[in-house]
Design an enzyme around this catalytic site. Structure first.
Site, mmCIF file in Angstrom:
data_model
loop_
_atom_site.group_PDB
_atom_site.id
_atom_site.type_symbol
_atom_site.label_atom_id
_atom_site.label_comp_id
_atom_site.label_asym_id
_atom_site.label_seq_id
_atom_site.Cartn_x
_atom_site.Cartn_y
_atom_site.Cartn_z
ATOM 1 N N THR A 13 0.802 -1.219 0.000
ATOM 2 C CA THR A 13 0.000 0.000 0.000
ATOM 3 C C THR A 13 0.834 1.267 0.000
ATOM 4 O O THR A 13 0.463 2.272 -0.615
ATOM 5 C CB THR A 13 -0.911 -0.005 1.255
ATOM 6 O OG1 THR A 13 -1.800 -1.103 1.138
ATOM 7 C CG2 THR A 13 -1.708 1.266 1.382
ATOM 8 N N ASP A 57 2.025 -7.444 -4.068
ATOM 9 C CA ASP A 57 1.213 -7.341 -2.862
ATOM 10 C C ASP A 57 1.837 -8.363 -1.908
ATOM 11 O O ASP A 57 2.158 -9.483 -2.300
ATOM 12 C CB ASP A 57 -0.238 -7.729 -3.184
ATOM 13 C CG ASP A 57 -1.150 -7.541 -1.972
ATOM 14 O OD1 ASP A 57 -1.972 -6.623 -2.010
ATOM 15 O OD2 ASP A 57 -1.025 -8.318 -1.003
ATOM 16 N N THR A 89 1.973 -4.365 4.436
ATOM 17 C CA THR A 89 1.887 -4.653 5.872
ATOM 18 C C THR A 89 1.416 -6.073 6.174
ATOM 19 O O THR A 89 1.719 -6.610 7.231
ATOM 20 C CB THR A 89 0.918 -3.665 6.554
ATOM 21 O OG1 THR A 89 -0.354 -3.754 5.910
ATOM 22 C CG2 THR A 89 1.437 -2.249 6.495
ATOM 23 N N ASP A 90 0.665 -6.665 5.223
ATOM 24 C CA ASP A 90 0.002 -7.937 5.556
ATOM 25 C C ASP A 90 0.970 -9.018 6.022
ATOM 26 O O ASP A 90 0.687 -9.747 6.962
ATOM 27 C CB ASP A 90 -0.808 -8.444 4.347
ATOM 28 C CG ASP A 90 -2.038 -7.575 4.100
ATOM 29 O OD1 ASP A 90 -2.390 -6.770 4.986
ATOM 30 O OD2 ASP A 90 -2.642 -7.696 3.021
#
Ligand code: ASP
Length: 342
Positions: A13, A57, A89-90
């Site tokens: 992000t 991602d 961040t995931d």
């Protein structure tokens, strides 16, 4: 003294901005970082940017990506004083934990950060995360780096990376380190928690990286009602080499005969089982209750206060070394990068 920092952008992000014409999120070009954030010129650092290809991602990150990141840091190690890794961040805690193991004899800062709101959105948390991460990566004390370990900076706090977990999909303070204090807290000034920071030995050898990460790791989260057939299937998965067993409370599990037998059979087949608590905060003490003692007696290793992220990546790293059983157990029983407190 001016520090030189390499920013490695991997995706996530933080690397998005809103297209002025369409309003859609499009990738942010970090090579234009000084144009976007002219205030960066006021920091006492020189910045270069490398973008990993392809940017991903972080849900798609793989052990191969971790090795590629470690290689990039190794190849640029001599030229920079510190590194900032921008990551989604995931899975940031997994990647940052993995890097803490892969980078052997690290003596320079590697600071992971990202954001919950894209950097090109007005209310972003990414700008502050990025600028402070750069400042921390470049911070020196007496000509030596202030934080020479793999860390994770998010929302005013710097953590040891392998102590973190992403704990909020919503809050800007998305990460927690329940079992280890912050390495720094950021307010008007950056207050470093010096006793908490790992420092290499004076005579520390050169940076080395490990490039082999074992596959065959499984996370088994216990719940009341977990069935014998399901557990048997999980523990006899082809290629299984190690299990991170997420137990209840201080490391407790059912005492049913079938449960202990299935674990013992797996361990006898050479599968390593590490006990971590699904509580997040607190530690495993297997001698506390009968329910933990049974696990200890059948050869389950204590994970102390380790996160699942650190346990998974440590097992990948240690088993990737293909050492004999006694040496493997020795490495699993001791903290290698401050990932647990025995
Ligand atoms: N899905 C994104 C990622 O982890 C979320 C983020 O960056 O916050 O890559």
């Amino acid at each position: 003294m001016r520090s030189s920092i390499l920013i490695i952008y991997t995706g996530g992000t933080i690397g998005m901005k809103t297209d002025a014409e369409t309003g859609a999120l499009v990738p942010f070009d970090f090579s234009g970082i000084y144009d976007e954030f002219p205030s960066l010129k006021r920091l006492n650092v020189d910045i270069d940017v490398l973008t990993m290809s392809p940017v991903i991602d972080s849900s798609n990150v793989s052990p191969e990506n971790w090795v590629a990141m470690a290689e990039l840091i190794r190849d640029n190690y001599a030229r920079y004083d510190g590194f900032v890794v921008l990551h989604g961040t995931d899975t940031m805690s997994y990647t940052a934990s993995a890097l803490s193991f892969l980078l052997e004899n690290l003596a320079k800062p590697v600071v992971f950060t990202g954001s919950q709101i894209p950097i090109g959105v007005l209310r972003t948390d990414g700008r502050e995360n990025l600028i402070t991460a750069i400042e921390i990566a470049g911070a020196q004390i007496g000509g030596r780096p202030e934080v020479p370990e793999v860390s994770l900076y998010f929302q005013n706090r710097l953590f040891r990376a392998n102590r973190t977990s992403k704990r909020s999909a919503e809050a800007l303070s998305a990460f927690r380190s329940d079992n280890y204090p912050p390495l720094a807290e950021v307010g008007v000034n950056i207050a470093y928690n010096l006793p908490a920071i790992l420092r290499p030995e004076q005579t520390s050898p050169e940076l080395r990286i490990s490039t082999r990460l074992a596959r065959g790791i499984e996370v088994v989260k216990l719940f009341p009602g977990i069935g014998e057939e399901i557990l048997r299937a999980m523990l006899s998965a082809p290629g299984l080499r190690a299990v991170v067993l997420e137990t209840f409370g201080a490391g407790n599990a059912p005492t049913a005969e079938w449960f202990i037998r299935l674990l013992r059979e797996a361990i006898d087949r050479g599968v390593y089982v590490v006990n971590v608590s699904q509580c997040g905060s607190g530690r495993v003490s297997m001698e506390l209750y009968e329910t933990g003692l049974r696990l200890q007696n059948c050869g389950v290793l204590c994970g102390y206060d380790m996160t699942t992220e650190a346990a998974v990546t440590k097992l990948m790293y240690v088993l990737g070394k293909e050492l004999p059983d006694d040496q493997t157990r020795l490495l699993l029983r001791k903290p290698l990068r401050g990932e647990f407190t025995p």
